[in-house]
Design a protein around this motif. Structure first.
Motif, PDB file in Angstrom:
ATOM      1  N   ARG A 107      28.156  14.425 -65.294  1.00  0.00           N
ATOM      2  CA  ARG A 107      28.640  15.779 -65.025  1.00  0.00           C
ATOM      3  C   ARG A 107      29.969  15.928 -65.748  1.00  0.00           C
ATOM      4  N   GLY A 108      29.993  16.777 -66.753  1.00  0.00           N
ATOM      5  CA  GLY A 108      31.216  16.986 -67.510  1.00  0.00           C
ATOM      6  C   GLY A 108      31.562  15.787 -68.387  1.00  0.00           C
ATOM      7  N   THR A 109      32.831  15.772 -68.818  1.00  0.00           N
ATOM      8  CA  THR A 109      33.265  14.705 -69.724  1.00  0.00           C
ATOM      9  C   THR A 109      34.560  14.033 -69.299  1.00  0.00           C
ATOM     10  N   ARG A 110      35.214  14.543 -68.268  1.00  0.00           N
ATOM     11  CA  ARG A 110      36.523  13.997 -67.898  1.00  0.00           C
ATOM     12  C   ARG A 110      36.552  13.553 -66.439  1.00  0.00           C
ATOM     13  N   THR A 111      37.353  12.519 -66.194  1.00  0.00           N
ATOM     14  CA  THR A 111      37.607  12.097 -64.822  1.00  0.00           C
ATOM     15  C   THR A 111      38.572  13.094 -64.215  1.00  0.00           C
ATOM     16  N   GLY A 112      38.265  13.546 -63.009  1.00  0.00           N
ATOM     17  CA  GLY A 112      39.121  14.526 -62.350  1.00  0.00           C
ATOM     18  C   GLY A 112      39.073  14.340 -60.851  1.00  0.00           C
ATOM     19  N   SER A 113      39.326  15.422 -60.128  1.00  0.00           N
ATOM     20  CA  SER A 113      39.379  15.349 -58.673  1.00  0.00           C
ATOM     21  C   SER A 113      38.044  14.946 -58.052  1.00  0.00           C
ATOM     22  N   LYS A 114      36.956  15.159 -58.775  1.00  0.00           N
ATOM     23  CA  LYS A 114      35.637  14.772 -58.259  1.00  0.00           C
ATOM     24  C   LYS A 114      35.199  13.404 -58.766  1.00  0.00           C
ATOM     25  N   GLY A 115      36.142  12.656 -59.357  1.00  0.00           N
ATOM     26  CA  GLY A 115      35.834  11.302 -59.811  1.00  0.00           C
ATOM     27  C   GLY A 115      35.407  11.250 -61.264  1.00  0.00           C
ATOM     28  N   VAL A 116      34.756  10.151 -61.608  1.00  0.00           N
ATOM     29  CA  VAL A 116      34.320   9.928 -62.985  1.00  0.00           C
ATOM     30  C   VAL A 116      33.081  10.774 -63.286  1.00  0.00           C
ATOM     31  N   PRO A 117      32.810  11.035 -64.570  1.00  0.00           N
ATOM     32  CA  PRO A 117      31.672  11.892 -64.932  1.00  0.00           C
ATOM     33  C   PRO A 117      30.289  11.317 -64.626  1.00  0.00           C
ATOM     34  N   ALA A 134      31.765   7.675 -69.617  1.00  0.00           N
ATOM     35  CA  ALA A 134      31.311   8.274 -68.356  1.00  0.00           C
ATOM     36  C   ALA A 134      31.958   7.610 -67.142  1.00  0.00           C
ATOM     37  N   GLY A 135      32.526   6.399 -67.330  1.00  0.00           N
ATOM     38  CA  GLY A 135      33.295   5.762 -66.275  1.00  0.00           C
ATOM     39  C   GLY A 135      32.510   4.991 -65.235  1.00  0.00           C
ATOM     40  N   GLY A 136      31.250   4.738 -65.485  1.00  0.00           N
ATOM     41  CA  GLY A 136      30.430   4.043 -64.497  1.00  0.00           C
ATOM     42  C   GLY A 136      30.645   2.543 -64.471  1.00  0.00           C
ATOM     43  N   ASN A 137      30.090   1.928 -63.435  1.00  0.00           N
ATOM     44  CA  ASN A 137      30.152   0.480 -63.273  1.00  0.00           C
ATOM     45  C   ASN A 137      28.786  -0.124 -63.537  1.00  0.00           C
ATOM     46  N   TRP A 138      28.753  -1.149 -64.395  1.00  0.00           N
ATOM     47  CA  TRP A 138      27.499  -1.810 -64.730  1.00  0.00           C
ATOM     48  C   TRP A 138      26.813  -2.367 -63.481  1.00  0.00           C
ATOM     49  N   SER A 139      27.597  -2.809 -62.514  1.00  0.00           N
ATOM     50  CA  SER A 139      27.011  -3.367 -61.290  1.00  0.00           C
ATOM     51  C   SER A 139      26.199  -2.326 -60.516  1.00  0.00           C
ATOM     52  N   ARG A 140      26.423  -1.048 -60.789  1.00  0.00           N
ATOM     53  CA  ARG A 140      25.625   0.018 -60.161  1.00  0.00           C
ATOM     54  C   ARG A 140      24.503   0.497 -61.074  1.00  0.00           C
ATOM     55  N   VAL A 141      24.679   0.380 -62.386  1.00  0.00           N
ATOM     56  CA  VAL A 141      23.655   0.842 -63.329  1.00  0.00           C
ATOM     57  C   VAL A 141      22.556  -0.199 -63.506  1.00  0.00           C
ATOM     58  N   GLU A 142      22.935  -1.461 -63.615  1.00  0.00           N
ATOM     59  CA  GLU A 142      21.947  -2.511 -63.878  1.00  0.00           C
ATOM     60  C   GLU A 142      20.802  -2.526 -62.859  1.00  0.00           C
ATOM     61  N   PRO A 143      21.064  -2.395 -61.552  1.00  0.00           N
ATOM     62  CA  PRO A 143      19.937  -2.387 -60.608  1.00  0.00           C
ATOM     63  C   PRO A 143      18.985  -1.198 -60.808  1.00  0.00           C
ATOM     64  N   LEU A 144      19.492  -0.086 -61.309  1.00  0.00           N
ATOM     65  CA  LEU A 144      18.636   1.071 -61.594  1.00  0.00           C
ATOM     66  C   LEU A 144      17.673   0.734 -62.726  1.00  0.00           C
ATOM     67  N   ILE A 145      18.190   0.061 -63.752  1.00  0.00           N
ATOM     68  CA  ILE A 145      17.360  -0.359 -64.885  1.00  0.00           C
ATOM     69  C   ILE A 145      16.305  -1.358 -64.402  1.00  0.00           C
ATOM     70  N   ALA A 146      16.732  -2.269 -63.537  1.00  0.00           N
ATOM     71  CA  ALA A 146      15.800  -3.270 -63.010  1.00  0.00           C
ATOM     72  C   ALA A 146      14.674  -2.592 -62.225  1.00  0.00           C
ATOM     73  N   ARG A 147      15.018  -1.648 -61.382  1.00  0.00           N
ATOM     74  CA  ARG A 147      14.007  -0.998 -60.545  1.00  0.00           C
ATOM     75  C   ARG A 147      13.089  -0.095 -61.354  1.00  0.00           C
ATOM     76  N   ARG A 148      13.652   0.694 -62.224  1.00  0.00           N
ATOM     77  CA  ARG A 148      12.875   1.713 -62.935  1.00  0.00           C
ATOM     78  C   ARG A 148      12.133   1.185 -64.163  1.00  0.00           C
ATOM     79  N   LEU A 149      12.707   0.193 -64.844  1.00  0.00           N
ATOM     80  CA  LEU A 149      12.129  -0.265 -66.112  1.00  0.00           C
ATOM     81  C   LEU A 149      11.603  -1.695 -66.043  1.00  0.00           C
ATOM     82  N   THR A 150      12.497  -2.663 -65.955  1.00  0.00           N
ATOM     83  CA  THR A 150      12.040  -4.050 -66.025  1.00  0.00           C
ATOM     84  C   THR A 150      11.137  -4.405 -64.849  1.00  0.00           C
TER      85      THR A 150
END
Length: 160
Positions: free
Chosen positions: A87-97, A131-147
């Motif tokens: 969502r958007g491109t900048r970190t702001g009051s609603k957190g990272v994009p 986008a400011g995300g954490n790999w520890s939160r993205v990697e499990p999504l890849i594991a569940r959806r793809l691998t």
């Protein structure tokens, strides 16, 4: 996904291996294309940027939005998947994009296309750069959806 086995040093725009390949990356929901991994994509192929901008411009009549995926064929056995996951491109009051729910949805859509094409999936650490995300939160999504569905995935860490 066993990350140590599937993370390679290299450039995700030059995926390794045989067969059909899908290069997946995360885009924002503003129609902006200009920083991060998209620059590497645009240096190799004009199509993904042009199609993403058209998709956004014509969004009133299509599925553009968080969680949506657009596929652009850039070679006989090579596709780029523009996944709207921030969502958007900048970190702001609603957190990272980054929006993990949108990435999760997009990865589910991507899994269907990868299965249809019998393709492997190649990507940088999606959602974890600008986008400011954490790999520890993205990697499990890849594991569940793809691998977890037997779809081969390679993640590339770019040096330089």
């Amino acid at each position: 996904m066993n990350a140590r086995d599937r993370i390679r040093t290299g450039d995700a725009t030059t995926p390794r291996g045989k067969g059909v390949k899908l290069i997946a990356h995360v885009c924002n929901d503003l129609g902006g294309w200009g920083k991060g991994f998209v620059q590497a994509i645009s240096r190799r192929w004009p199509g993904p940027e042009a199609e993403y901008r058209r998709w956004h411009r014509e969004r009133a009549g299509n599925d553009f939005g968080l969680g949506a995926v657009q596929y652009v064929q850039v070679g006989p056995y090579l596709w780029v998947a523009n996944m709207v996951g921030q969502r958007g491109t900048r970190t702001g009051s609603k957190g990272v994009p980054v929006r993990y729910e949108a990435i999760d949805t997009a990865l589910g859509v991507l899994a269907e296309k990868a299965a249809e094409l019998e393709a492997s999936v190649h990507m940088p650490r999606i959602g974890c750069g600008l986008a400011g995300g954490n790999w520890s939160r993205v990697e499990p999504l890849i594991a569940r959806r793809l691998t977890g569905r037997g779809i081969p995935v390679t993640v590339y860490d770019h040096q330089g």
